[in-house]
Design a protein around this motif. Structure first.
Motif, PDB file in Angstrom:
ATOM      1  N   ASP A  89       0.954  -1.256   0.454  1.00 51.88           N
ATOM      2  CA  ASP A  89       0.314  -0.244   0.062  1.00 51.88           C
ATOM      3  C   ASP A  89       0.666   1.077   0.079  1.00 51.88           C
ATOM      4  O   ASP A  89       1.638   1.454  -1.294  1.00 51.88           O
ATOM      5  N   LYS A  90       1.364   2.762   1.000  1.00 48.68           N
ATOM      6  CA  LYS A  90       2.052   3.014   1.713  1.00 48.68           C
ATOM      7  C   LYS A  90       3.119   2.966   1.599  1.00 48.68           C
ATOM      8  O   LYS A  90       4.002   3.838   2.548  1.00 48.68           O
ATOM      9  N   THR A 116      -3.493   6.298  -4.536  1.00 49.29           N
ATOM     10  CA  THR A 116      -2.503   5.509  -5.183  1.00 49.29           C
ATOM     11  C   THR A 116      -1.386   4.560  -4.138  1.00 49.29           C
ATOM     12  O   THR A 116      -1.926   4.830  -2.741  1.00 49.29           O
ATOM     13  N   ILE A 117      -0.968   4.086  -5.028  1.00 49.74           N
ATOM     14  CA  ILE A 117      -0.180   2.197  -3.508  1.00 49.74           C
ATOM     15  C   ILE A 117       1.093   2.899  -3.996  1.00 49.74           C
ATOM     16  O   ILE A 117       1.621   2.863  -5.231  1.00 49.74           O
ATOM     17  N   ILE A 118       1.869   1.478  -3.459  1.00 50.95           N
ATOM     18  CA  ILE A 118       3.149   1.482  -3.981  1.00 50.95           C
ATOM     19  C   ILE A 118       2.795   0.391  -4.828  1.00 50.95           C
ATOM     20  O   ILE A 118       2.812  -0.247  -5.120  1.00 50.95           O
ATOM     21  N   ASN A 119       3.873   0.782  -6.188  1.00 51.73           N
ATOM     22  CA  ASN A 119       4.127  -1.104  -7.535  1.00 51.73           C
ATOM     23  C   ASN A 119       5.504  -0.701  -7.267  1.00 51.73           C
ATOM     24  O   ASN A 119       5.845  -1.368  -6.709  1.00 51.73           O
ATOM     25  N   THR A 134       5.000   5.084  -7.379  1.00 52.17           N
ATOM     26  CA  THR A 134       3.581   4.128  -7.193  1.00 52.17           C
ATOM     27  C   THR A 134       2.511   4.373  -8.355  1.00 52.17           C
ATOM     28  O   THR A 134       3.356   4.589  -9.353  1.00 52.17           O
ATOM     29  N   LYS A 135       1.214   3.923  -7.854  1.00 48.40           N
ATOM     30  CA  LYS A 135       0.694   3.953  -8.969  1.00 48.40           C
ATOM     31  C   LYS A 135      -1.092   4.457  -8.525  1.00 48.40           C
ATOM     32  O   LYS A 135      -1.502   4.239  -7.187  1.00 48.40           O
ATOM     33  N   ALA A 146       0.573   9.957  -8.999  1.00 48.91           N
ATOM     34  CA  ALA A 146       1.724   8.872  -8.712  1.00 48.91           C
ATOM     35  C   ALA A 146       2.845   9.507  -8.789  1.00 48.91           C
ATOM     36  O   ALA A 146       3.459  10.826  -9.921  1.00 48.91           O
TER      37      ALA A 146
END
Length: 325
Positions: A89-90, A116-119, A134-135, A146
């Motif tokens: 997530d973050k 937005t979450i971590i990618n 992030t995306k 992002a």
């Protein structure tokens, strides 16, 4: 251009395990070599995902799926065995894959937008820093919510390197006479751009477009460097196709050198090169994410992991995150 057809390596039996596999890594887990990847989420509405562990050379009965406290965008190996740094997530957390234990967040991205979450992520050479992005889960190309981040291990600090992205994906590092180059993909731009990364100054200075991917079928997703100035890019094709593709590009000239095909699975998400006793192999994750039922019926291998031969005699050693003892 040389074409190699990959074969199914791991066929997930549960449909949820096929939804969004990404980010394969080669680790040591429980004193055994293991292929580890994230399944970012288990369905279109899921708010949690898994870390999957497969032990090559076995019948799969010992494979595991580690539940995550959110949606994992990446896992990166730590020095030693069993432990990974995960973006969920973050937050950045450590996970012990042998014990199934998670730490509290080491650091959290300075962004409270619920979309937005971590990618994707990659370890900066030397293991003391990580670049990740992030995306926007809505994939809104106008909002551009992002960002691209730098995480430094010794102080658990996160800094923004670039903003106004949509879906931050593959990253590759190359060193030259001027310092460290970061090659980066923000998926909807359909480009691999080049940054000059200064970890000490916590800056990434844009240095032009390395590869224009506008003429390729599908959207660029994950990317892995080959150690010779080239990189393999996975292409996520939202349309029906008989096979998916991963393509190797020269990062200096932009030339497409060779491709690998994944029959029955058009949505290729991430590549991994790994040296095995029979040579250097390419592993590719694929996904069913967003696939209508009629298309899924025509794509029997969607969401499988694939393996293919390569002509490489070696591949870059895998970096590890060096956390303070």
């Amino acid at each position: 251009m040389r074409t190699t057809v990959a074969s199914v390596y791991i066929e997930c039996t549960d449909e949820s395990d096929r939804f969004l596999p990404e980010g394969p890594r080669w680790l040591t887990v429980q004193e055994r070599p293991a292929l580890v990847w994230v399944n970012i989420q288990l369905s279109a509405t899921a708010t949690e995902g898994e870390i999957n562990v497969h032990f090559p050379g076995t019948d799969g009965s010992g494979d595991t799926g580690q539940p995550c406290p959110g949606r994992p965008g990446f896992v990166l190996p730590l020095e030693g065995e069993d432990q990974v740094l995960a973006g969920v997530d973050k937050a950045l957390r450590l996970c012990d894959l042998a014990e199934g234990a998670w730490t509290d967040p080491l650091a959290t991205v300075p962004d409270d937008n619920p979309r937005t979450i971590i990618n994707d992520a990659e370890i900066v050479p030397g293991g003391k820093a990580v670049v990740f992005g992030t995306k926007d889960t809505k994939f809104d190309t106008e909002a551009r919510l992002a960002q691209l981040y730098l995480y430094t291990v010794d102080d658990n600090r996160i800094s923004v390197l670039a903003d106004k992205q949509v879906c931050s994906n593959g990253k590759v590092f190359v060193s030259d006479a001027l310092g460290l180059i970061l090659y980066d993909i923000d998926t909807p731009t359909r480009k691999i751009v080049r940054y000059r990364l200064d970890v000490a100054a916590r800056t990434a200075t844009l240095d032009g477009v390395a590869v224009d991917l506008a003429n390729q079928v599908g959207s660029p997703d994950g990317m892995r460097g080959c150690g010779d100035g080239t990189a393999i890019v996975a292409f996520y094709n939202p349309e029906f196709a008989e096979a998916g593709r991963a393509v190797r590009f020269n990062l200096t000239t932009g030339e497409a050198i060779e491709e690998w095909l994944t029959p029955g699975s058009p949505r290729v998400t991430c590549p991994l090169l790994v040296k095995r006793p029979t040579g250097v192999k390419l592993i590719l994750t694929t996904a069913t994410e967003g696939m209508p039922a009629d298309m899924r019926a025509k794509c029997p291998n969607a969401g499988c992991l694939f393996i293919a031969d390569t002509q490489f005699t070696d591949c870059p050693p895998q970096e590890a995150v060096r956390v303070p003892v």
